[in-house]
Write an enzyme that holds these catalytic residues in place. Structure first.
Site, PDB file in Angstrom:
ATOM      1  N   TYR A  37       3.255  13.952  -3.729  1.00  0.00           N
ATOM      2  CA  TYR A  37       2.274  13.567  -2.725  1.00  0.00           C
ATOM      3  C   TYR A  37       2.264  14.612  -1.612  1.00  0.00           C
ATOM      4  O   TYR A  37       3.318  14.894  -1.021  1.00  0.00           O
ATOM      5  CB  TYR A  37       2.622  12.204  -2.115  1.00  0.00           C
TER       6      TYR A  37
ATOM      7  N   HIS B 106      -4.610  13.325  -9.122  1.00  0.00           N
ATOM      8  CA  HIS B 106      -4.737  11.931  -9.537  1.00  0.00           C
ATOM      9  C   HIS B 106      -5.613  11.126  -8.585  1.00  0.00           C
ATOM     10  O   HIS B 106      -6.506  10.403  -8.994  1.00  0.00           O
ATOM     11  CB  HIS B 106      -3.351  11.285  -9.623  1.00  0.00           C
ATOM     12  N   HIS B 107      -5.351  11.236  -7.286  1.00  0.00           N
ATOM     13  CA  HIS B 107      -6.224  10.562  -6.322  1.00  0.00           C
ATOM     14  C   HIS B 107      -6.127  11.251  -4.961  1.00  0.00           C
ATOM     15  O   HIS B 107      -5.181  12.000  -4.691  1.00  0.00           O
ATOM     16  CB  HIS B 107      -5.921   9.053  -6.209  1.00  0.00           C
TER      17      HIS B 107
ATOM     18  N   HIS C 224      -2.430  12.899  -4.308  1.00  0.00           N
ATOM     19  CA  HIS C 224      -1.394  12.553  -5.277  1.00  0.00           C
ATOM     20  C   HIS C 224      -1.570  13.439  -6.504  1.00  0.00           C
ATOM     21  O   HIS C 224      -2.616  13.410  -7.162  1.00  0.00           O
ATOM     22  CB  HIS C 224      -1.513  11.070  -5.659  1.00  0.00           C
TER      23      HIS C 224
ATOM     24  N   HIS D  89      -7.209  -0.229  -8.471  1.00  0.00           N
ATOM     25  CA  HIS D  89      -6.219   0.827  -8.696  1.00  0.00           C
ATOM     26  C   HIS D  89      -4.905   0.271  -9.225  1.00  0.00           C
ATOM     27  O   HIS D  89      -4.252  -0.563  -8.584  1.00  0.00           O
ATOM     28  CB  HIS D  89      -5.963   1.582  -7.387  1.00  0.00           C
TER      29      HIS D  89
ATOM     30  N   HIS E 166      -1.578   1.963 -12.133  1.00  0.00           N
ATOM     31  CA  HIS E 166      -1.146   3.188 -12.795  1.00  0.00           C
ATOM     32  C   HIS E 166      -1.205   3.007 -14.308  1.00  0.00           C
ATOM     33  O   HIS E 166      -2.022   2.247 -14.816  1.00  0.00           O
ATOM     34  CB  HIS E 166       0.232   3.599 -12.288  1.00  0.00           C
TER      35      HIS E 166
ATOM     36  N   MET F 257       1.275   0.118  -9.365  1.00  0.00           N
ATOM     37  CA  MET F 257       0.594  -0.375  -8.173  1.00  0.00           C
ATOM     38  C   MET F 257      -0.378  -1.469  -8.595  1.00  0.00           C
ATOM     39  O   MET F 257      -0.733  -1.588  -9.774  1.00  0.00           O
ATOM     40  CB  MET F 257      -0.166   0.742  -7.457  1.00  0.00           C
TER      41      MET F 257
END
Length: 501
Positions: A193, A223-224, A289, A372, A374, A447
């Protein structure tokens, strides 16, 4: 961002040199974009250097037939300034036209537009062209805050367009976007991150963000991305790994978001995310991320978010409320291995919204949602409860795909009233795992979150919960038994506002 805005009206042609995100452009530099239709089939990009120069357009339409674009005083054909072109069997065709009514436009004697390229790709026609902002042709429309019109056909025979037409009002020359350029050295870690805490451009008056567009350099690892509003006590910028005990770790008011599989998101035309004005000294945290399971080395990434904003305020201020399972806590919350369907729940009871933060508490009108989880996530449901009974869903994905996470319009407005509860349920499959999966930040962790886009914006930024697993007095050997024990635990609710961590 466009620099060197000037105002003297002259008739001449100049070379387009646009500047954005801190670097000179190669090829066509088109920092601005709009979808001209609600189905996102007609996409316009454009850029210019200053008001005495040229303006360059790129029209991308989902057709392999002819395409047309123009300017109109009222949104129709009367007195419209139009270009039409396409790529036929004999090559490209393109010309400048004007229209005096609902009939075939006439070719302009003075061809003020220059075709730069015409291509077809994946069922789309891409027409790039240029004209001076100020021309001396009386049949050319002067570019101000005007109505853009478009039309297209399914063949290269230019004829009546039928329903393939539309109009949209846009201020081409006072169109503002903001990019946050980065240059990140991504370490060879499975999960990383990175956070940049900064101020955005100083905006002394309130503006509205109306479109969020991702700019992804390394799609294989990004990823985001989340842009957070920081509390007032965050006063120092930095650019470093996230969650290292820095003050910016308290920035959790979501302003803009993107996740893998998502595309540009345009807010409804009567809504905007507020920035500037009394918040002009606010710091923001951009969190990226990186998911790098192959642990590739030497990746230098400059991905980010492009924000389109305007000083022409819309009717409603938009807020983004984070709901679901509180991601990180001292209370251990694990998904067991070898589970075909394991359910987790996060609760938001709006009854606990403190009147010191929101008084009176308004009805919240929810119009979009981003769900959201994973890699183990299979289903996500956002239940809406009133007086103990479920009345609706605020979001449902029964076939969740980790690689296709995007903001979804709900189709109609869902109203959250004071005292309503929001319960986010996630279902996981861990049949291929031999160890427990913890709730946490890593891609291999899990998550369970739902980001609700709503208006009017309030100071509450997140409303999540986590089962109080410290109260577990026994261990369970069977998955069903553990599921039952966890579901029976009281939930600890976490509510944060824009200025309290």
């Amino acid at each position: 961002m466009v620099l060197d805005i000037m105002s003297a009206p002259l008739c001449f042609v100049s070379i387009l040199l646009a500047w954005t995100a801190g670097a000179w452009a190669t090829d066509y530099n088109l920092p601005f974009m709009e979808y001209l239709d609600k189905d996102t089939l007609v996409h316009l990009k454009w850029g210019f250097d200053h008001l005495q120069g040229n303006i360059t357009f790129q029209l991308i339409v989902n057709t392999t037939g002819w395409v047309g674009f123009g300017f109109s005083p009222h949104g129709g054909m009367d007195d419209a300034d139009i270009v039409m072109g396409g790529l036929g069997s004999d090559g490209s065709y393109f010309a400048d036209y004007y229209s005096v009514g609902v009939k075939m436009p006439e070719m302009d004697k003075e061809q003020s537009y220059t075709l730069l390229s015409m291509t077809e790709n994946n069922g789309q026609t891409i027409m790039t062209f240029q004209r001076p902002i100020e021309t001396c042709d009386e049949k050319d429309f002067q570019i101000t805050s005007i109505k853009l019109i478009y039309a297209y056909g399914t063949t290269d025979v230019i004829k009546y367009h039928g329903s393939f037409r539309g109009t949209k009002e846009t201020n081409l020359l006072n169109y503002k976007s903001k990019t946050v350029p980065l240059d990140i050295s991504v370490p060879p870690n499975t999960t990383y991150y990175h956070c940049k805490v900064m101020k955005l451009e100083n905006l002394p008056t309130k503006h509205h963000i109306y479109q969020i567009e991702p700019e992804i350099e390394h799609q294989e690892v990004v990823h985001h991305m989340l842009l957070y509003h920081c509390p007032s006590f965050v006063k120092e910028p930095y650019d470093k790994p996230c969650y290292m005990g820095d003050m910016g770790d308290t920035c959790f008011g979501v302003v803009a978001s993107w996740a893998v599989g998502g595309t540009a998101y345009e807010l409804p035309e009567n809504t905007g995310i507020p920035i500037g004005g009394t918040d002009s000294d606010t710091y923001y945290r951009l969190e990226i991320h990186y998911n790098n399971p192959q642990k590739k080395e030497g990746i230098i990434d400059s991905s980010g978010l492009r924000l389109y904003y305007t000083d022409k305020l819309r009717q409603h201020d938009v807020g983004i409320l984070t709901t679901g399972v509180f991601p990180v806590s001292h209370m251990e919350y694990n998904v067991p291995p070898k589970a075909e369907k394991f359910h987790t729940y996060g609760i938001c009871n709006t009854l606990y919204f403190h009147p010191q933060l929101v008084d009176p508490i308004p009805d919240l009108q929810v119009f979009s949602v981003l769900l959201h989880t994973h890699l183990a996530g299979r289903k996500v449901r956002v239940g809406h409860f009133r007086k103990g009974k479920q009345i609706d869903f605020l979001g449902v994905n029964e076939n969740y795909d980790f690689d296709m996470q995007e903001i979804v319009n709900l189709g109609n407005i869902k109203t959250i009233k004071p005292g309503d509860e929001i319960i986010v349920e996630c279902v996981y499959n861990t049949l291929n795992r031999t160890q427990s999966t913890m709730m946490g930040l890593s891609t291999s962790d899990e998550m369970c979150l739902a980001f609700l886009f709503y208006y009017p914006a309030i100071n509450i930024t997140s409303c999540t919960s986590r089962p109080n697993t410290t109260l577990l007095s026994t261990t369970a050997d069977q998955i069903a038994e553990y599921q039952s024990l966890v579901n029976a635990l009281p939930q600890v609710q976490y509510i944060t506002d824009a200025n309290v961590s």
